[in-house]
Each structure stands twice: as structure tokens, then as C-alpha cells.
Design an enzyme around this catalytic site. Structure first.
Site, PDB file in Angstrom:
ATOM      1  N   LYS A 179       0.851  -1.192   0.000  1.00  0.00           N
ATOM      2  CA  LYS A 179       0.000   0.000   0.000  1.00  0.00           C
ATOM      3  C   LYS A 179       0.884   1.238   0.000  1.00  0.00           C
ATOM      4  CE  LYS A 179      -3.126   2.932   2.547  1.00  0.00           C
ATOM      5  NZ  LYS A 179      -2.267   4.077   2.134  1.00  0.00           N
ATOM      6  N   GLU A 254       9.418   1.373  10.922  1.00  0.00           N
ATOM      7  CA  GLU A 254      10.432   2.426  10.785  1.00  0.00           C
ATOM      8  C   GLU A 254       9.671   3.735  10.886  1.00  0.00           C
ATOM      9  OE1 GLU A 254      12.344   5.314  10.008  1.00  0.00           O
ATOM     10  OE2 GLU A 254      12.317   4.823   7.882  1.00  0.00           O
ATOM     11  N   CYS A 288      12.667  11.503   7.833  1.00  0.00           N
ATOM     12  CA  CYS A 288      12.639  11.079   9.233  1.00  0.00           C
ATOM     13  C   CYS A 288      13.996  11.256   9.895  1.00  0.00           C
ATOM     14  CB  CYS A 288      12.177   9.630   9.333  1.00  0.00           C
ATOM     15  SG  CYS A 288      13.214   8.465   8.413  1.00  0.00           S
TER      16      CYS A 288
END
Length: 501
Positions: A179, A254, A288
Site C-alpha cells: 500500500k 520504521e 525522518c
């Protein structure tokens, strides 16, 4: 580039048919706010069909029992096609995610190919184990694919991060349902098409589209999923984990970060400035691993702040299609507004604005935010504790080394950390005392794919990496074989009263 009016999923080697009754989400070009396509949302029934297809593909053995050499050939062929279609893939990524073309050309698209090639090499040198210490027996330890995996790819670096999930999962014989983000589906669909052109059996990768509360929830809660790998935010991860818990499905996360970038007074000043700009403003701050909390030692603080702010103000913000652009737009409108809300909150909490701090409306209707620098006196401000995920950075001055390490660890995250120093002793203290999964000393954003990547605390569960992927995406099996005929106790043999035999 012209996209189809309606983008659909990909199941069993073919595009999903358009369903006039299905919900649709608009996909926009972040550089102008223009709609470029509609995305058809997959409901529970559509997700179930994709999972069943992945299961049938796994059970067929076309991929799960394929020779290692066959899987290597597909990965290497896919990597070659990705490089050949780099311009097209980069344009797709630029139009959907708003990533600057210069960043795509140098990092994102090549990394997708690198990930596939790396895992092709790794599975060629994997080995099982054999133990013969137990007299008369041989014990062999092997791994087999776990089954069907659900992969959730993020919107900030679709190709680079989805390719890592795909390579980590498929290398060991699994099949998957992927997805992508509903905001950035196009480049990932193209990558899947290229892998199938390289020989990946249909149904090995299946793609479903839609928002997290519908498509994502259906996928995470499917009882026929054996592994879940998710890259994204911690709040969504909690919902995925709750859904997975009902089936006891193993998860790999993650997640986010609020990483410290420590600059000691003995640092190579120019390198520290250059690296600090790259750490926070790459990918328009939507990474991130951003070094979003700069901690600078007092002896060089005034000079650093002046230089850093001047350079931040000079950054070229603009259309991501322009090769000269260094900072592009936010990936979608609601995120753009969220970044602006963080900026407003920082102002209200007393952070000192040094530059930026506003939307760049002069660039049209795109989702642009001026590179923003705040100076703070407390690490407890929301700006220092919450992940902004945009071109926004705080600078805080420290005196003693231990103070810097303490500030670095004063976060619920622990993904990465940065340190700039010419002292070996300081760099070793940084390694020992900062709680983060990856630490960089005197460099920004380098990555050796052989090393693990992941975070402490709320920055994730598990690690990316070849050995770690093998452990997560396979089941380990021990087989104990008697080498010769062995004496076995004769239970139930009334003719033999010696119970020790």
C-alpha cells in the site's frame, strides 16, 4: 507527462478495473496545487482479493520456491530497467511528491536500483548452519519464506523506501500486498510494472490504494497476512500494531525522529554548516532522519547562527521541476498546513524566529514554506519535542559536552544523531552516550546497506538491513536427523520389562 484520469491498484499482474462505485481521492501536484489524477480507493473486498492473489502466488511456488539465481536475475533486471527509466520515474516522483528534481536525480531513483542489486548480491552468499556436536545426529538450520507480507510505504520518498521494503521482503521468497501513500502512488506502480517486465511472476507484488482508515485498516487486520512492515508516523503505527495484535502478526516499524545535530567548538566549521543545512533541508525537510535540533557549543554559537541563517535565507525555494531548486513544496496541502501550525505554535511558546516562518505565497498556489530557523532556550518546547517534518529547525546553545548528550537524549524518539568534532574522544563519547539507532560523525546522510537501520524508543521496532530482513521475513527451521540407526526406548512393549530401553 499525462496520467490516467483514474489510477487504480495492481493485482495479479494487471491494473485493477475502474469501479464507478468506488471512492476516489484527488492527487495533486504540490508545486502548483493542480489536480493531476484521481485515485480509486480499494475497500475491504478489494484488499481481500489482493491478499488472496498474493497467497495463491506464494502457494504456487513460482517465486517462493524459485532458485536463488532466478530471484537474483529478476532483481538485477529490475534494477537495470529502473536506471533506464530514471527520468520518467523521477518526473513521476516530482509531480506527486513534490521532491526537487535535483534530489531525485542524485539520490532517490538510483537508490531504488541500488536496493534491488544489494539484496540480489546478499541472497547469493546466505548460508544455513549445520551442527554435529551431538553424537549420532546432524542438525541443520534453514530458513523459509514467511508467506504473505503487508508493506506500507510512505509518501516522503516513495521509490527509495518502497523499494527497500520490496527488496527486503521478496528476496527471501515472500509475496506481498503493497500500500503506497494515497498522495504518492504513481512512481511505485511504475516500479512494480518494471519488476514484472524483468520477470517477476504476476501476483508476487500486488498494490492496493486508498487512505489508511479504509484500505490500510483492511490490510493491517487481514488474517491471511504473515508479516507487516510499516514506514510512517508513530500514531498510525499504533493503529497498525493494534490491528496486527488480533492475529499476532509480527510487525516491523520504521517511524519518526526528532534528531539532534551536535556541533562542538572544535568542529570543522564549514563542514558543520554545510552538513547541517543538508541534514534539515534535504527533501524539503520531509525526512525522518532530519537533524531538526541543532545543538551548538557556545564558543562558536554566534558565528554559526549568523552563517547558518544567512545560508538558509539564500536557499533556492521553488518549482520542484526546476533543476536549480533546492527546497520544494510540502507533499500535500494538509501537511503544508500542519507544518505552518507547528511554526505558529513555536512562536506562541516563545521561540525566537531568525528567518522564514511563513508560507511562500509569492510562488503561486503550491504548498511552499520558507526555510525556517528558530533559536530556543529550552528543549521542552513543542518545536523540540514534536516531529515537524518540514524545512524547520531549532538552534540551542550548550556549554558542556555532557549537556549536549543529555539534550540529545531528551526526546521520545531515537532514530539518528549527528556530531561534528575533530576530537576522537568526543566522537567516541557521542557514540556511547547518545541513544539512537544510527549515528553520523562529520558527515550527513551516508548509508552502508550492510549496516542495520532503525530507531530506539518511539522511532521504530526492528531494523532494516540484510541480516535483519532475513530474520524478519523468514521462518527459521531446525531439522535433526539420526545419522545411523539409534536405540529407541520401547514404550508399550510388554515383552520387554527394561523401561530404560
Amino acid at each position: 507527462m499525462v496520467f490516467p484520469e483514474v489510477i487504480t491498484g495492481h493485482v495479479g499482474g494487471a491494473a485493477v478495473a475502474i469501479d464507478p462505485q468506488a471512492n476516489r481521492h484527488a492527487v495533486y501536484f504540490p508545486g502548483t496545487g493542480e489536480r493531476i489524477a484521481f485515485l480509486q480507493e480499494d475497500n475491504i473486498a478489494a484488499v481481500t482479493k489482493a491478499v488472496n492473489c498474493a497467497r495463491d502466488s506464494f502457494d504456487s511456488g513460482n517465486w517462493s520456491r524459485a532458485p536463488t539465481s532466478s530471484r537474483q536475475a529478476v532483481f538485477r533486471g529490475g534494477a537495470k530497467l529502473i536506471r533506464e527509466h530514471a527520468e520518467e520515474l523521477g518526473l513521476m516522483e516530482c509531480l506527486c511528491a513534490g521532491l526537487p528534481a535535483s534530489h531525485l536525480a542524485s539520490r532517490q531513483v538510483p537508490r531504488a536500483a541500488d536496493n534491488l542489486e544489494f539484496f540480489a548480491d546478499y541472497i547469493g552468499v546466505m548460508a544455513g548452519e549445520t551442527f554435529e556436536q551431538l553424537a549420532g545426529y546432524q542438525t541443520s538450520v534453514t530458513r523459509q519464506p514467511a508467506g504473505v507480507a503487508a508493506l506500507f510505504a510512505p509518501w516522503n520518498a516513495p521509490l527509495a523506501l518502497a523499494s527497500m521494503q520490496i527488496a527486503s521482503c521478496l528476496a527471501f521468497g515472500n509475496t506481498c500486498v503493497l500500500k503506497p501513500s494515497e498522495f504518492t502512488p504513481v512512481s511505485v506502480l511504475k516500479m512494480v510494472d518494471l519488476l514484472e517486465q524483468a520477470g517477476l511472476p504476476p501476483g508476487t507484488i500486488n498494490v492496493v490504494n486508498g487512505c489508511g482508515t479504509v484500505t490500510g485498516a483492511a490490510l493491517a487486520s487481514s488474517p491471511d497476512i504473515n508479516r507487516i512492515a510499516f514506514t510512517g508516523g508513530s500514531n498510525t503505527a499504533r493503529r497498525v500494531m493494534a490491528a496486527a495484535a488480533k492475529q499476532l502478526t509480527p510487525v516491523h516499524f520504521e517511524l519518526g525522529g526528532k534528531s539532534a545535530n551536535i556541533i562542538f567548538d572544535d568542529a570543522d566549521f564549514d563542514q558543520a554548516v554545510d552538513g547541517s543545512l543538508v541534514n534539515i533541508f534535504s527533501n524539503s525537510g520531509q525526512i525522518c532522519i532530519a537533524g531538526s535540533r541543532i545543538l551548538v557549543q557556545r564558543g562558536i554559537a554566534a558565528r554559526f547562527v549568523e552563517t547558518f541563517v544567512k545560508r538558509a535565507q539564500a536557499l533556492r525555494v521553488g518549482n520542484p521541476l526546476d533543476p536549480a531548486t533546492e527546497v520544494g513544496p510540502m507533499a500535500f496541502k494538509t501537511h503544508w498546513q500542519r507544518v505552518l501550525d507547528h511554526i505558529d505554535k513555536a512562536k506562541l511558546e516563545g521561540a525566537t524566529l531568525l528567518c522564514g516562518g511563513e508560507p511562500l505565497t509569492t510562488l503561486g498556489d503550491g504548498y511552499f514554506v520558507a526555510p525556517t530557523v528558530f533559536q530556543v532556550n529550552s528543549n521542552q518546547l513543542s518545536l523540540c519535542q514534536e516531529e515537524v517534518f518540514g524545512p524547520v529547525v531549532s538552534i540551542q546553545i550548550f556549554d558542556e559536552d555532557e549537556e549536549a548528550f543529555s539534550l540529545a537524549n531528551d526526546s521520545r524518539f531515537g532514530l539518528v544523531g549527528y556530531c561534528w568534532t575533530t576530537s576522537l574522544a568526543r566522537s567516541q563519547a557521542f557514540r556511547q552516550k547518545v541513544d539512537a539507532g544510527t549515528l553520523w560523525v562529520n558527515t550527513p546522510l551516508a548509508r552502508d546497506l550492510r549496516a542495520p537501520f532503525g530507531g530506539f524508543k518511539e522511532s521504530g521496532i526492528g531494523r532494516d538491513g540484510p541480516r535483519q530482513a532475513a530474520e524478519f521475513f523468514t521462518e527459521e527451521k531446525a531439522t535433526i536427523t539420526a545419522i545411523d540407526k539409534i536405540p529407541i526406548r520401547k514404550m508399550g512393549d510388554t515383552a520387554n520389562t527394561d523401561t530404560g530401553k
